[in-house]
Design an enzyme around this catalytic site. Structure first.
Site, PDB file in Angstrom:
ATOM      1  N   ASN A  55       0.813  -1.230   0.000  1.00  7.98           N
ATOM      2  CA  ASN A  55       0.000   0.000   0.000  1.00  7.98           C
ATOM      3  C   ASN A  55       0.844   1.277   0.000  1.00  7.98           C
ATOM      4  O   ASN A  55       0.302   2.374   0.132  1.00  7.98           O
ATOM      5  CB  ASN A  55      -0.958   0.016   1.189  1.00  7.98           C
ATOM      6  CG  ASN A  55      -0.254   0.238   2.523  1.00  7.98           C
ATOM      7  OD1 ASN A  55       0.957   0.060   2.647  1.00  7.98           O
ATOM      8  ND2 ASN A  55      -1.014   0.616   3.535  1.00  7.98           N
ATOM      9  N   TYR A  56       2.170   1.153  -0.138  1.00  6.71           N
ATOM     10  CA  TYR A  56       3.027   2.349  -0.169  1.00  6.71           C
ATOM     11  C   TYR A  56       3.060   2.939  -1.573  1.00  6.71           C
ATOM     12  O   TYR A  56       3.344   2.245  -2.540  1.00  6.71           O
ATOM     13  CB  TYR A  56       4.464   1.998   0.234  1.00  6.71           C
ATOM     14  CG  TYR A  56       4.670   1.593   1.660  1.00  6.71           C
ATOM     15  CD1 TYR A  56       3.724   1.872   2.650  1.00  6.71           C
ATOM     16  CD2 TYR A  56       5.822   0.920   2.051  1.00  6.71           C
ATOM     17  CE1 TYR A  56       3.935   1.490   3.958  1.00  6.71           C
ATOM     18  CE2 TYR A  56       6.037   0.549   3.359  1.00  6.71           C
ATOM     19  CZ  TYR A  56       5.085   0.822   4.311  1.00  6.71           C
ATOM     20  OH  TYR A  56       5.301   0.442   5.625  1.00  6.71           O
ATOM     21  N   ALA A  57       2.833   4.250  -1.780  1.00  9.74           N
ATOM     22  CA  ALA A  57       2.374   5.162  -0.749  1.00  9.74           C
ATOM     23  C   ALA A  57       1.051   5.752  -1.221  1.00  9.74           C
ATOM     24  O   ALA A  57       1.010   6.771  -1.889  1.00  9.74           O
ATOM     25  CB  ALA A  57       3.398   6.254  -0.500  1.00  9.74           C
TER      26      ALA A  57
END
Length: 328
Positions: A55-57
């Site tokens: 899930n970055y970023a």
């Protein structure tokens, strides 16, 4: 560089550098050219432990994330260093749709999500196996046995080497490990929590942690680690995002309390004695501690990386460590 072993099973345990490199903002805030230069210098210095998440970023552009994994995939392919590094990534906190987040709309830790998200992470990274895979945040809607079984299946298949957990209540970690043991599958061996020299308040609520933070390495977690020597703590945000050294950076709210000034003063004293920066003393304090702690520090330049690398060889005296530890 110095190294330590994570994991206990001879078939999956890995030797990693005592300083991990955080790639959270690579491919978004940190452009590709700078990120590649940092990664190249890290490996050149003997660094082997690189951390990211699926899930970055997402919060940078309001999307779902993946930029960091994608950049690391391009770097791995261009440099041919896959066998030289240990790649850790996480799943469970990726927003299900653009414009949402991990508080209101996380993917969770169901068996389906674990299988599919791990596959997508491997595609973005361009790898056949994930060396270390974390459960990023708690999922209260999925039975723990389902999550444990799905992670264990990935290890049994050889898709994943080691398992880790982050931002979970310790009772949930212990329950998951007990379920894994009873089922005869791999369990969590690496714990990634926020840990620094300054001590935070644990009762400050947030949208993700309404009862107070589960993300800090507090007394319960540290005691758990002392009792379970096979576990390793990976300490994220060890340098408080620059708050130790940047005049324009305030301490996070949960670090603003009456106990902070005394610890800061001792930290400054020890830094002067060592001829080191505050950041270097914090990292050296973690690396040379009584039980395994691997600081996970992100950087936005090669110069910042060089400062952190110098901490690996900084040896604190017994007196200095005792003063740091006892400051209240």
């Amino acid at each position: 560089m110095k190294y330590r072993t994570i994991g206990t099973d001879p078939a999956t345990r890995r030797e990693v550098s005592v300083l991990a490199l955080g790639a959270m903002l690579f491919g978004s805030v940190t452009d590709e050219s700078t990120a590649f230069a940092v990664l190249d210098r890290y490996v050149e210095a003997g660094g082997t432990f690189i951390d990211t998440s699926n899930n970055y970023a997402f919060w940078i552009d309001g999307g779902q994330g993946g930029q960091s994994e994608e950049l690391l995939g391009r770097w791995l392919r261009s440099r041919g260093v896959r066998e030289e590094v240990v790649i850790a990534t996480k799943l469970g906190a990726r927003p299900l749709a653009p414009g949402t987040g991990y508080v209101d709309n996380p993917e969770g830790l169901s068996a389906k999500v674990i299988r599919e998200s791990a596959e997508r992470s491997m595609e973005r990274l361009g790898v056949d196996t994930i060396d270390l895979l974390y459960a990023h945040i708690e999922d209260h809607a999925t039975p723990a046995a389902e999550t444990v079984g799905a992670f264990g299946e990935l290890v049994a298949q050889g898709t994943v080497g080691l398992l880790g957990v982050s931002n979970h209540a310790i009772w949930r970690v212990e329950r998951a490990r007990a379920l894994a043991c009873a089922a005869g599958v791999a369990g969590y061996e690496v714990l990634q929590y926020q840990h620094s020299y300054l001590r935070p308040r644990a009762d400050v609520p947030s949208p993700l942690f309404p009862d107070g933070s589960l993300g800090h390495a507090g007394a319960e977690l540290l005691g758990y680690l002392r009792a379970e020597p096979g576990l390793t703590l990976v300490a994220y945000t060890p340098l408080l995002s620059g708050a130790y050294v940047r005049q324009d950076k305030e301490l996070p709210p949960d670090y603003v309390h009456p106990g902070t000034p005394a610890r800061l003063e001792v930290l400054r004293q020890v830094a002067r004695e060592c001829g080191a920066t505050l950041n270097q003393v914090v990292l050296a304090w973690q690396i040379g501690g009584a039980f395994p702690v691997i600081p996970l520090a992100g950087v936005s330049s090669v110069a910042q990386l060089e400062e952190n690398l110098a901490a690996v060889d900084l040896e604190l005296t017994g007196d200095q460590r005792a003063r740091l530890d006892s400051a209240v």
